[in-house]
Motif scaffolding. Structure first.
Motif, PDB file in Angstrom:
ATOM      1  N   UNK A 607       0.845  -1.187   0.000  1.00 37.09           N
ATOM      2  CA  UNK A 607       0.000   0.000   0.000  1.00 37.09           C
ATOM      3  C   UNK A 607       0.887   1.247   0.000  1.00 37.09           C
ATOM      4  N   UNK A 608       0.661   2.128  -0.985  1.00 36.45           N
ATOM      5  CA  UNK A 608       1.514   3.320  -1.090  1.00 36.45           C
ATOM      6  C   UNK A 608       1.226   4.333   0.018  1.00 36.45           C
ATOM      7  N   UNK A 609       0.064   4.213   0.649  1.00 36.35           N
ATOM      8  CA  UNK A 609      -0.287   5.147   1.717  1.00 36.35           C
ATOM      9  C   UNK A 609       0.261   4.698   3.063  1.00 36.35           C
ATOM     10  N   UNK A 610       0.196   3.375   3.316  1.00 36.58           N
ATOM     11  CA  UNK A 610       0.548   2.886   4.661  1.00 36.58           C
ATOM     12  C   UNK A 610       1.784   1.978   4.671  1.00 36.58           C
ATOM     13  N   UNK A 611       2.284   1.632   3.501  1.00 37.63           N
ATOM     14  CA  UNK A 611       3.455   0.736   3.363  1.00 37.63           C
ATOM     15  C   UNK A 611       3.182  -0.659   3.921  1.00 37.63           C
ATOM     16  N   UNK A 612       1.925  -0.990   4.115  1.00 42.57           N
ATOM     17  CA  UNK A 612       1.569  -2.327   4.591  1.00 42.57           C
ATOM     18  C   UNK A 612       1.659  -3.310   3.439  1.00 42.57           C
ATOM     19  N   UNK A 730       6.223  -2.273   7.991  1.00 43.13           N
ATOM     20  CA  UNK A 730       5.866  -1.059   7.251  1.00 43.13           C
ATOM     21  C   UNK A 730       6.747   0.118   7.663  1.00 43.13           C
TER      22      UNK A 730
ATOM     23  N   UNK B 185      -9.999   5.012   8.349  1.00 43.33           N
ATOM     24  CA  UNK B 185      -8.916   4.083   8.036  1.00 43.33           C
ATOM     25  C   UNK B 185      -8.144   3.765   9.305  1.00 43.33           C
ATOM     26  N   UNK B 187      -4.854   1.795  10.718  1.00 44.25           N
ATOM     27  CA  UNK B 187      -3.581   1.221  10.291  1.00 44.25           C
ATOM     28  C   UNK B 187      -3.025   0.421  11.466  1.00 44.25           C
ATOM     29  N   UNK B 189      -1.613  -3.052  10.836  1.00 42.41           N
ATOM     30  CA  UNK B 189      -0.643  -4.039  10.335  1.00 42.41           C
ATOM     31  C   UNK B 189      -1.097  -5.490  10.277  1.00 42.41           C
ATOM     32  N   UNK B 197      -1.785   1.859  14.935  1.00 41.40           N
ATOM     33  CA  UNK B 197      -0.579   2.688  14.941  1.00 41.40           C
ATOM     34  C   UNK B 197      -0.977   4.135  14.637  1.00 41.40           C
ATOM     35  N   UNK B 269       6.972   6.975  11.244  1.00 41.67           N
ATOM     36  CA  UNK B 269       5.985   6.228  10.460  1.00 41.67           C
ATOM     37  C   UNK B 269       4.580   6.772  10.701  1.00 41.67           C
ATOM     38  N   UNK B 272       4.270  10.084   8.833  1.00 35.76           N
ATOM     39  CA  UNK B 272       4.284   9.886   7.372  1.00 35.76           C
ATOM     40  C   UNK B 272       2.936   9.348   6.898  1.00 35.76           C
ATOM     41  N   UNK B 273       2.474   8.285   7.571  1.00 29.22           N
ATOM     42  CA  UNK B 273       1.244   7.629   7.122  1.00 29.22           C
ATOM     43  C   UNK B 273       0.042   8.533   7.350  1.00 29.22           C
ATOM     44  N   UNK B 276       0.007  10.964   4.659  1.00 30.24           N
ATOM     45  CA  UNK B 276      -0.449  10.319   3.416  1.00 30.24           C
ATOM     46  C   UNK B 276      -1.967  10.168   3.389  1.00 30.24           C
ATOM     47  N   UNK B 277      -2.536   9.786   4.546  1.00 31.92           N
ATOM     48  CA  UNK B 277      -3.994   9.603   4.611  1.00 31.92           C
ATOM     49  C   UNK B 277      -4.702  10.936   4.383  1.00 31.92           C
ATOM     50  N   UNK B 280      -4.328  11.948   0.633  1.00 31.84           N
ATOM     51  CA  UNK B 280      -5.200  11.166  -0.244  1.00 31.84           C
ATOM     52  C   UNK B 280      -6.653  11.585  -0.077  1.00 31.84           C
TER      53      UNK B 280
END
Lengths: 743, 283
Positions: A607-612, A730, B185, B187, B189, B197, B269, B272-273, B276-277, B280
């Motif tokens: 996933x490009x958003x979460x690197x999962x 991730x 969303x 996250x 893992x 996370x 992380x 960053x995430x 990104x969320x 998007x």
């Protein structure tokens, strides 16, 4: 009447399914105490004083310390360096100092909080690198528990002949076995003075042997029984020696039965894990992809005591060059002492660590040569006649090329790879897709002369009433031991599977068929039983039996064969096959009688958003010689893959400043759930082994060796990131992408 | 098991009044409203000797009541109920989605929304949706009722502003007007039984010209308590979400959150995430 090759119902399945099966904590033992352990809070130092809160009521508590040990204070294994309880010097945090019992488990834990230990703390050594510097010496004169070297050809000349040399370093972490049932043991003394241990174990005779010096007893005064066991994965190979010693010590002192049942926190913090390792590869290849030199350095962290580390290292280096033939090889392995909880056996036993490095190194080489990783493997893969790093000529049952061919065609590897390249070319897609490959081998049974030293014995008892009972110490730990052994015997006797009983592994009832480890049970113990069954059949024939045999006819001929005896035992002992040679000193010869082989393709998405990372498909083919029970083999492959996908992507042991696992609970040590499993396409390949029962080799560990490098290869394919350290979290991908964007 | 069942005292009120009286008399008792997190701590021996106030008999707090656009969610409504309740799916879809990501099925059928809130974990998965829905929490004690904005319930990690003897009676939410876009969303893992996370919820309304009329965006696991991104929300209001605007908004995210490195993840992380969320979602 064929039983081998059928997916017969598990012998113990219905009892487990209906809850009838009893695990150690399910047994009611009258007047029993619950034992708990006081553990060191520091990693290294000396105990100055142990103080018991004078205001606490100690009357209902029984305490045992090192001073109560009637024999020698060590846990018997390869060496005798590990004490059952610390007497003075602490070598790692969570090391046991004393045990205490109370009839109520919560009260026993409460009592622990009323004991205070005063230490003189010393500076610990918590990493391999620190230990190698040698400022503080924990073991020998260089902190090296064991060093091995394998040498073939002339490595320096090999590098001169190489067109390209590729050097890389790889790292793999601790891994927790995470069996469903934690370690647990019960102990009591019978009226006749026999010390009885019953618990969740893989190796009853290991526990038996360890009790003798601790309690200064004759072998016949110790009896070890396996209770139904909720998984082992190596975690119940040697650690039960420790917990059994604790339970027995307390039981003997209290003169009452004692149960010691760990909870998950204690089990994860204090018991053995997979050895972390650093592996360095320097490989010379010609421009058309032929390996000409492999120089490999393997470093493993043994923790504070020797435990099984030398043999883990041995298996590690014997798999370090991968399933490839190379004329010039040097492998040096060292296992290092640190002040951390000792590491130990775990499915794969050193091989998953070194095979991760070996296989990912093939990706690095292919990339450097701009060569297809499939062709690179095909060029060098073991085939009949290949000579391994120890100089062993592979004479039979080499399924390496076969398994690779199968996964390539079933996964449409090349087609998928170009589809993914197109997908990744589009900036608007929410993911990167990748496909990766790995090929591995796994030596079956004990290394080198191990099987010879074990002198395993297993047998079948023919009772006068026609009962047929397998007597072996090989334990059912969820993998299907009782079922496959019964299938082998049923088939050899040409009688139905249901007619075969299997005795509980109990050292007072069964011969020592060796430990249930090393992918050896089916091939070695199954082989002994196969021979025993043939002799038994001959005896029945002599007693007038005809086939197809009825139960009545079996009873009649059994009674005739037994004569006045209640039963006859047909016991076989392991004998080394004549053409197998091994030199322990030089590490030359037949490291294993035979190897199993596996290939795997992993198709994944990031996933490009979460690197999962989501593993979408796993396609694997595994050569096991002969699948005695195909469903159980498939179960081993799927389960091992799940465990190894966790190793590759999720399982992260976070260690605190005392070298102890900080995330010691399943909430925070992330193993995959059923919902995380990809679809799996499993092909069982059968390249028969002439010395295995019906051609069977081993399968228990093989599936653990292969997913991690295939995952790393797929991530490389998807992103161009060469992730040489596990787990590929991730967080690590996020950081690596950030770093590569910076540079 | 280090929890001591023999030493456990459980109060079992049959009515709301009995519960409030009992809690007033023993304000140190632990109200049990599902207990999926409490029992983990209890098993580790951390809660021995605590008196437990079992709320399971209070059936009137196990329902969702609808009046017009207003939803009154009883505190003892389970995550499983909330996923399947038609009114919640229709009006508060982000909450229904969040409830489907909590723990695994066993946790979802036992854990309750009120219990989740009172437990005040920084990683509460229902919190970002309730924050963007501007929920209110109705509290009740033997001496009366009061209502708090949802976000003001939390004072820190596992700390709430609930007073002695106060129980959560319901969570009141007005269904928002239909958003142009919405997001939930988590996250975590792995596919189940994961602790977040970072966990995000967003509601966005745009004007006919494409400019942002209103953004509401909340993050969990990024600070000791759930956070609305006030700086980002104010910055984007009235602007068209061009590449530049989105990048500036992402850079403002740190104004409202302060994630840490811990054994579940890293600050880097999480940031960053989360950025990104947000990116998007705005684009």
């Amino acid at each position: 009447m064929s039983s081998v090759g059928e997916s017969s119902r598990r012998k113990e399945g219905p009892e487990k399914l209906t809850g009838v099966a009893k695990y150690v904590d399910d047994y009611h033992l009258p007047n029993c105490l619950q034992g708990v352990t006081l553990r060191s809070s520091i990693a290294r130092g000396v105990i100055k004083e142990i103080r018991f809160d004078p205001s606490y009521d100690w009357d209902s508590v029984v305490v045992a310390t090192a001073k109560d040990i009637p024999g020698e204070n060590y846990v018997y294994l390869i060496e005798v360096d590990q004490p059952l309880l610390v007497d003075r010097e602490v070598h790692h945090a969570e090391e046991p100092i004393l045990v205490l019992g109370h009839k109520d488990r919560a009260k026993a834990y409460e009592a622990l909080s009323h004991i205070e230990v005063e230490y003189e703390p010393w500076d610990p050594v918590l990493t391999m690198e620190e230990a190698l510097v040698g400022k503080r010496i924990l073991y020998g004169d260089d902190n090296v528990f064991k060093r091995f070297e394998i040498s073939k050809g002339d490595v320096e000349q090999g590098f001169k002949d190489a067109d390209v040399i590729v050097s890389k370093e790889y790292r793999v972490p601790h891994q927790e076995q995470a069996y469903l049932e934690n370690n647990g043991m019960a102990a009591w003394e019978e009226d006749d003075g026999t010390l009885v241990l019953m618990g969740s174990i893989q190796c009853p005779f290991y526990v038996h042997k360890a009790m003798l010096p601790l309690f200064a007893r004759e072998p016949e005064k110790v009896r070890v029984i396996q209770a139904t066991t909720g998984g082992g994965f190596g975690g119940k190979e040697e650690y039960p020696n420790m917990i059994a010693g604790h339970a027995a010590l307390l039981a003997l002192k209290a003169k009452r039965p004692v149960k010691m049942i760990y909870d998950r926190h204690e089990d994860m913090r204090a018991t053995t894990k997979r050895h972390p390792a650093r592996v360095r590869h320097r490989t010379g290849v010609t421009k058309d992809g032929a390996l000409v030199a492999q120089d490999i350095d393997v470093l493993m962290d043994g923790g504070a005591y020797v435990t099984l580390s030398p043999v883990v290292l041995s298996r590690g280096i014997l798999h370090a060059s991968g399933p490839y033939e190379c004329p010039n090889v040097r492998i040096v392995g060292r296992v290092i002492a640190t002040n951390t909880p000792p590491n130990g056996a775990f499915r794969g036993f050193g091989a998953p660590q070194t095979l991760f490095a070996a296989e990912l190194q093939m990706e690095a080489i292919a990339s450097r040569l701009k060569m297809d990783p499939v062709s690179l493997r095909q060029t060098n893969l073991f085939r009949i006649g290949s000579i391994t790093a120890t100089g062993q000529t592979l004479r039979e049952s080499v399924g390496a090329e076969n398994v690779l061919d199968r996964v390539l065609s079933r996964s449409k590897f090349r087609q998928k790879k170009s589809q993914h390249a197109r997908w990744n070319g589009s900036k608007t897609k929410p993911t990167w897709r990748g496909i990766g490959l790995a090929t591995v081998f796994h030596g079956d049974g004990f290394t080198g002369s191990g099987e010879v030293f074990l002198r395993s014995r297993a047998g079948i008892e023919l009772v006068h009433d026609g009962t047929l009972r397998i007597d072996a110490a090989s334990t059912e730990i969820g993998q299907g031991t009782t079922s496959i052994l019964a299938q082998i015997v049923a088939d050899a006797l040409d009688v139905p599977y249901d007619w075969i009983d299997v005795e509980t592994p109990d050292t007072s009832k069964v011969p020592n068929s060796g430990p249930t480890v090393a992918s050896r049970t089916c091939m070695v113990v199954g082989g002994l039983l196969h021979k025993a069954a043939k002799k038994l059949k001959k005896a029945l024939v002599q007693a007038g039996a005809n086939w197809p045999l009825t139960r009545e006819a079996l009873a009649t001929s059994a009674a005739r064969a037994c004569g006045k005896k209640r039963s006859i035992d047909f016991v076989e002992q392991y004998r080394k096959p004549g053409d197998v040679t091994w030199d322990e000193e030089t590490y030359r010869g037949d490291a294993y009688g035979v190897y199993s082989y596996a290939a795997m393709v992993v198709d994944l998405e990031i996933d490009k958003t979460t690197y999962e990372v989501t593993v979408r498909d796993v396609i694997t083919a595994q050569d096991v010689g002969k699948a005695i029970n195909p469903l159980l083999v498939e179960g081993q492959i799927i389960g091992g893959t799940a465990q190894a996908l966790g190793y590759a992507l999720l399982e992260n042991t976070v260690v605190d400043d005392r070298g102890v696992m900080q995330n010691a609970q399943l909430t925070n040590y992330i193993i995959p759930t059923a919902l995380d499993m990809p679809t799996m396409d499993v092909t069982i390949v059968e390249e028969p082994y002439s010395k295995g029962p019906f051609g069977a080799k081993g399968v228990g560990e093989l599936p653990m060796d292969i997913p991690a490098p295939a995952v790393a290869a797929a991530i490389y394919d998807a992103t161009g990131l060469f992730m040489a350290e596990l787990p590929i979290l991730p967080e690590r991908l996020c950081q690596a992408l950030h770093d590569s964007a910076q540079s | 098991m280090r929890g001591d069942p023999a030493g456990m005292r459980v109060l079992q009120p049959r009515t709301i009044e009995e519960a409030l009286d009992a809690f007033a008399r023993r304000p140190s008792a632990v109200p049990l409203a599902g207990g999926t997190d409490f029992m983990v701590a209890w098993n580790a021996g951390g809660e021995n000797g605590r008196v437990i106030l079992d709320l399971s008999a209070i059936t009137s707090w196990k329902r969702v009541r609808v009046s017009g656009r207003g939803l009154r969610i009883g505190a003892l409504t389970t995550h499983w109920q909330l996923q399947h309740e038609a009114s919640v799916k229709k009006h508060l879809p982000l909450l229904a989605e969040a409830c489907a990501t909590i723990g695994g099925r066993q946790i979802q059928t036992r854990g309750t929304l009120g219990g989740n809130i009172a437990n005040a974990s920084p990683a509460g998965d229902t919190f970002p949706p309730l924050a963007v829905y501007d929920a209110k929490v109705r509290l009740r004690s033997a001496s009366g009722r009061r209502t708090l904005p949802f976000i003001e319930v939390f004072e820190g990690v596992k700390k709430t502003s609930l007073g002695a003897g106060e129980l959560i009676e319901s969570i009141d939410v007005d269904a928002p007007r239909k958003p142009t876009r919405q997001l939930f969303r988590k996250v975590g893992t792995r596919a189940a039984s994961a602790i977040s996370k970072t966990v995000a919820a967003g509601l966005l309304w745009t004007r006919p010209d494409g400019a942002i009329r209103e953004l509401r965006f909340a993050l969990g696991s990024m600070a000791p308590t759930v956070k609305r991104l006030r700086a980002v929300e104010a910055f984007v209001a009235g602007k068209k979400p061009t590449g530049e605007v989105v990048e500036e908004a992402a850079a403002l995210l740190e104004e409202d959150v302060s994630p840490i490195d811990d054994f579940r993840s890293t600050r880097f992380y999480r940031l960053e995430v989360s950025r990104n969320l947000l990116r998007a979602f705005l684009k």
